[in-house]
Every structure is written in C-alpha cells, then in structure tokens.
Scaffold this motif. Structure first.
Motif, PDB file in Angstrom:
ATOM      1  N   TRP A 170       9.290  67.725  -1.505  1.00 52.81           N
ATOM      2  CA  TRP A 170      10.260  67.949  -2.671  1.00 52.81           C
ATOM      3  C   TRP A 170      11.429  68.467  -2.022  1.00 52.81           C
ATOM      4  N   SER A 171      11.735  68.976  -0.799  1.00 51.55           N
ATOM      5  CA  SER A 171      12.853  69.143  -0.088  1.00 51.55           C
ATOM      6  C   SER A 171      13.701  67.608   0.227  1.00 51.55           C
ATOM      7  N   PHE A 172      12.630  66.578   0.601  1.00 58.22           N
ATOM      8  CA  PHE A 172      13.290  65.378   0.952  1.00 58.22           C
ATOM      9  C   PHE A 172      13.756  64.775  -0.306  1.00 58.22           C
ATOM     10  N   CYS A 173      13.204  64.933  -1.575  1.00 58.65           N
ATOM     11  CA  CYS A 173      13.499  64.249  -2.677  1.00 58.65           C
ATOM     12  C   CYS A 173      14.948  64.906  -3.346  1.00 58.65           C
ATOM     13  N   LEU A 174      15.101  66.391  -2.867  1.00 63.01           N
ATOM     14  CA  LEU A 174      16.466  67.092  -3.143  1.00 63.01           C
ATOM     15  C   LEU A 174      17.554  66.578  -2.160  1.00 63.01           C
ATOM     16  N   ALA A 175      17.033  66.238  -0.811  1.00 57.38           N
ATOM     17  CA  ALA A 175      18.298  65.692   0.071  1.00 57.38           C
ATOM     18  C   ALA A 175      18.723  64.648  -0.620  1.00 57.38           C
ATOM     19  N   TRP A 176      17.933  63.587  -1.181  1.00 54.47           N
ATOM     20  CA  TRP A 176      18.307  62.420  -1.483  1.00 54.47           C
ATOM     21  C   TRP A 176      18.813  62.388  -2.976  1.00 54.47           C
ATOM     22  N   GLY A 177      18.459  63.353  -3.609  1.00 54.89           N
ATOM     23  CA  GLY A 177      19.220  63.598  -4.865  1.00 54.89           C
ATOM     24  C   GLY A 177      20.514  64.072  -4.895  1.00 54.89           C
TER      25      GLY A 177
END
Length: 265
Positions: free
Chosen positions: A234-241
């Motif tokens: 989810w941190s990776f998803c937050l970064a691209w978000g």
C-alpha cells in the motif's frame, strides 16, 4: 479551481510523506528453514527422531526428520520500504527489522561482476578484441555504483519531490489567500505550476529507481532475505497516488493560469 489545485497538492504531499516513512512498498513471503523443536517451541519446527530429550542430552545420536520438501520450510511474511525491511520473527512474537540500504548486494558484487566480465569477454573475443584482466575491477565499481548509487539517488529524489511539493503548496496558498493583484496572482500561479510539475517528474523518477533497485536486490541480495514471492504494497500505491494527485494539481494550476490570462486580455 485554485482551491481544487491546493487540495490535490495537499493530498499529494500527505501521500508522498506517508509512503516515504512507511515500510510497505513491497511485501510478500520468504522461505526459511524451520528451527529445531525445543522446550519453548513445539509448533512450526523440526522434531528430529521424535524425541526432544534425546536430541538435547545425547550429541552422538544421528538426527533425522520425516519432513521433506517444502514441509521443512516456513514461509514468513516480510515488508520493505525505502529505509527498512521488516520480517516476521519465527522464534518470538513481533518483527525484526534491518536497514534496506544494508541489503544492497555489495558482498555479491565481486561474483556478479566476474560473471559479467567473463560473459562480455566471451562475446567480445569473437571479434578478436582482447580485454585486460583488470576489467573485472571496473565492473565491481560499476555494480556497486548501480545498486548503492541508484538507491541513494532514489532517496534524494524522494526528498526533493516532497520539498518541491511543499514549495508548490505554499505558493498556491499565497495565490489563493494573499494575492493583492491579478499580476501577482498570475506570477504565483505560474511558479506554483512549474514547481509542481518538477516535483511530479522527480517523484516519478524516484519511484522507478526504487523499484529497479528492489528488483536487483531480490535477485542478488542476501540469501537469508531473498523473497519467495512478493508484490507491491500500500505504500507503493500511495506513492503513485501522490504522483497522480501532483500532476492533476499542476494541470489544474496551469488551466487556472491560462484562463486568467485570457480573461485579463
């Protein structure tokens, strides 16, 4: 539109900061050998000969276990971020963490660089070109720079990304709440758009560099850390978000700037 741009920039800033300090960019499982059973550990362990007392008191007994294949291994959960990699502790409750920077395959760099050297030497020899024997030392430095250098470049880019987001957010707030004239508002709008676009580009490069370093570490990192299976967290998803919100904020700001210029004319 100005309020929308400020909101999107704020979301990008919150998402990027959260992703930067958390350790869930990548997560998955690691295959590790089961520990031996003892007085304190009765499950998820190897019970040799089916007799714990014999194992502990008589060192001359030949130990054997009926478990074979994957039954001899545990699959422990792990998650990794920019700074730390944390794994499930199979001998006690909780997790144990270590620096992700220390996991860079520096110890394997000599072996890998020699493979690279001999592979390249074989290809080039077909053309009758001779390479000096010290070429593998150059490849050692190249591999070390690639793994460690790119990781640090990723960290620096992430920091600059957050800093530029802060600058863009500040300029947008000034333009929204403290702009005294149309000209001043246009200048602030233009600078905010430029800083936001630059931060978005830096963020994209930083995320891609970290992903590449992680994939190299999966293949060449320490054997006791290499994942059996992994996926993005989810941190990776937050970064691209965050990157998406940042670019949306820059587009909204540019649109507002263009609209104001047209109306002013």
């Amino acid at each position: 539109r100005a309020l929308l741009a400020v909101s999107l920039n704020l979301m990008a800033l919150l998402f990027s900061t959260t992703a930067f300090i958390t350790t869930h960019w990548c997560e998955g499982t690691q295959r590790v050998p089961k520990p031996s059973c003892g007085k304190e550990k009765k499950t998820n362990c190897l019970n040799y000969s089916g007799n714990e007392t014999t194992n502990e008191t008589n060192q001359n007994v030949v130990h054997y276990s009926w478990e074979t294949g994957d039954d001899r291994f545990l699959f422990r959960y792990f998650h990794t971020g920019i700074w730390y990699s944390c794994e499930e502790n199979i001998n006690a409750a909780g997790e144990k963490c270590r620096s992700f920077i220390d996991l860079a395959p520096a110890s394997e760099k000599g072996y890998v660089s020699r493979l690279f050297y001999f592979s390249l030497l074989k290809k080039v020899s077909a053309f009758g070109v001779d390479f000096p024997i010290y070429f593998h030392r150059i490849s050692d430095w190249l591999l070390l720079f690639y793994v460690a250098g790119v990781l640090w470049l990723s960290v620096v880019s992430e920091v600059l990304y957050i800093m530029l987001l802060v600058v863009g957010f500040s300029l947008m707030c000034l333009e929204l709440f403290h702009s005294s004239s149309v000209i001043d508002g246009l200048k602030l709008n233009a600078f905010a758009a430029v800083f936001t676009v630059l931060s978005g580009l830096l963020g994209m490069v930083a995320h891609m560099m970290y992903t590449q370093v992680f994939q190299v570490t999966v293949s060449l990192g320490p054997e006791d850390w290499r994942p059996h299976s992994w996926d993005y967290g989810w941190s990776f998803c937050l970064a691209w978000g965050s990157f998406t919100c940042c670019m949306a904020a820059s587009v909204t700001t540019l649109n507002s700037y263009t609209k104001t210029v047209i109306e002013f004319r």
